[in-house]
Design a protein around this motif. Structure first.
Motif, mmCIF file in Angstrom:
data_model
loop_
_atom_site.group_PDB
_atom_site.id
_atom_site.type_symbol
_atom_site.label_atom_id
_atom_site.label_comp_id
_atom_site.label_asym_id
_atom_site.label_seq_id
_atom_site.Cartn_x
_atom_site.Cartn_y
_atom_site.Cartn_z
ATOM 1 N N VAL A 47 -5.572 7.589 7.824
ATOM 2 C CA VAL A 47 -5.254 8.304 9.060
ATOM 3 C C VAL A 47 -3.732 8.364 9.179
ATOM 4 O O VAL A 47 -3.055 7.340 9.084
ATOM 5 N N ARG A 48 -3.191 9.563 9.354
ATOM 6 C CA ARG A 48 -1.743 9.752 9.357
ATOM 7 C C ARG A 48 -1.028 8.810 10.313
ATOM 8 O O ARG A 48 -0.019 8.186 9.965
ATOM 9 N N ASP A 49 -1.527 8.671 11.530
ATOM 10 C CA ASP A 49 -0.875 7.778 12.491
ATOM 11 C C ASP A 49 -0.866 6.333 12.001
ATOM 12 O O ASP A 49 0.060 5.580 12.277
ATOM 13 N N HIS A 50 -1.894 5.930 11.277
ATOM 14 C CA HIS A 50 -1.947 4.569 10.743
ATOM 15 C C HIS A 50 -0.942 4.392 9.616
ATOM 16 O O HIS A 50 -0.390 3.307 9.445
ATOM 17 N N LEU A 51 -0.709 5.449 8.865
ATOM 18 C CA LEU A 51 0.281 5.392 7.792
ATOM 19 C C LEU A 51 1.704 5.308 8.349
ATOM 20 O O LEU A 51 2.629 4.911 7.657
ATOM 21 N N LEU A 52 1.850 5.674 9.618
ATOM 22 C CA LEU A 52 3.152 5.618 10.282
ATOM 23 C C LEU A 52 3.388 4.290 10.998
ATOM 24 O O LEU A 52 4.453 4.071 11.572
ATOM 25 N N THR A 53 2.414 3.387 10.962
ATOM 26 C CA THR A 53 2.563 2.078 11.582
ATOM 27 C C THR A 53 3.710 1.337 10.901
ATOM 28 O O THR A 53 3.789 1.292 9.678
ATOM 29 N N GLU A 57 -9.617 1.408 12.437
ATOM 30 C CA GLU A 57 -9.040 0.542 13.469
ATOM 31 C C GLU A 57 -8.703 -0.839 12.909
ATOM 32 O O GLU A 57 -7.664 -1.411 13.223
ATOM 33 N N ASN A 58 -9.599 -1.395 12.101
ATOM 34 C CA ASN A 58 -9.343 -2.719 11.533
ATOM 35 C C ASN A 58 -8.211 -2.691 10.514
ATOM 36 O O ASN A 58 -7.582 -3.719 10.261
ATOM 37 N N LEU A 59 -7.944 -1.529 9.938
ATOM 38 C CA LEU A 59 -6.840 -1.425 8.987
ATOM 39 C C LEU A 59 -5.476 -1.443 9.684
ATOM 40 O O LEU A 59 -4.440 -1.411 9.036
ATOM 41 N N LEU A 60 -5.491 -1.516 11.011
ATOM 42 C CA LEU A 60 -4.242 -1.625 11.767
ATOM 43 C C LEU A 60 -3.824 -3.068 12.007
ATOM 44 O O LEU A 60 -2.744 -3.315 12.539
ATOM 45 N N CYS A 61 -4.662 -4.037 11.628
ATOM 46 C CA CYS A 61 -4.304 -5.437 11.865
ATOM 47 C C CYS A 61 -3.057 -5.775 11.052
ATOM 48 O O CYS A 61 -2.889 -5.341 9.921
ATOM 49 N N LYS A 62 -2.157 -6.515 11.685
ATOM 50 C CA LYS A 62 -0.876 -6.843 11.053
ATOM 51 C C LYS A 62 -0.809 -8.314 10.695
ATOM 52 O O LYS A 62 -1.335 -9.155 11.410
ATOM 53 N N ASN A 63 -0.119 -8.593 9.591
ATOM 54 C CA ASN A 63 0.149 -9.988 9.238
ATOM 55 C C ASN A 63 1.437 -10.408 9.955
ATOM 56 O O ASN A 63 1.982 -9.667 10.780
ATOM 57 N N ASP A 64 1.953 -11.590 9.636
ATOM 58 C CA ASP A 64 3.135 -12.114 10.329
ATOM 59 C C ASP A 64 4.384 -11.269 10.112
ATOM 60 O O ASP A 64 5.306 -11.310 10.926
ATOM 61 N N SER A 65 4.425 -10.492 9.045
ATOM 62 C CA SER A 65 5.564 -9.602 8.769
ATOM 63 C C SER A 65 5.354 -8.207 9.340
ATOM 64 O O SER A 65 6.214 -7.344 9.193
ATOM 65 N N GLY A 66 4.206 -8.000 9.964
ATOM 66 C CA GLY A 66 3.911 -6.695 10.551
ATOM 67 C C GLY A 66 3.288 -5.710 9.588
ATOM 68 O O GLY A 66 3.111 -4.539 9.916
#
Length: 106
Positions: free
Chosen positions: A62-68, A31-40
């Protein structure tokens, strides 16, 4: 310490330089690996840029996270491919479905 104009977190920097495993497990969660910087970009995008996808524990890939997508529409798969590191991902995560995904630019 210098300011961080890109909005990167500790996880972004650790992933970019192959030090993600040095971050305590309670912080280094999917979940924490989903945090985005200013460029997303997420820390996983940064790991792909820095050639360190192969060092990320499988339970964090996690596949869905790789698709972020970043603000420009790039997934982790796009970044990994553009840096020559798509082969660093486990084969079960690199399917025909993810290979044909277009970025947000067309």
């Amino acid at each position: 310490m210098e300011p961080n104009p890109a909005g990167n977190t500790l996880l972004h920097t650790a992933a970019r330089y192959g030090r993600l495993n040095d971050v305590p497990a309670k912080i280094r969660t999917p979940e924490n690996l989903l945090c985005k910087n200013d460029s997303g970009y997420t820390p996983l995008h940064h790991a792909a840029m820095g050639e360190f996808l192969s060092e990320i524990p499988a339970e964090l890939l996690v596949r869905d996270h790789l698709l972020t997508r970043s603000n420009g529409g790039y997934t982790v798969y796009h970044v990994a491919a553009s840096h020559g590191h798509l082969g660093d991902l486990p084969p079960k995560l690199v399917t025909d479905q993810v290979i044909i995904i277009r970025n947000g630019l067309g």
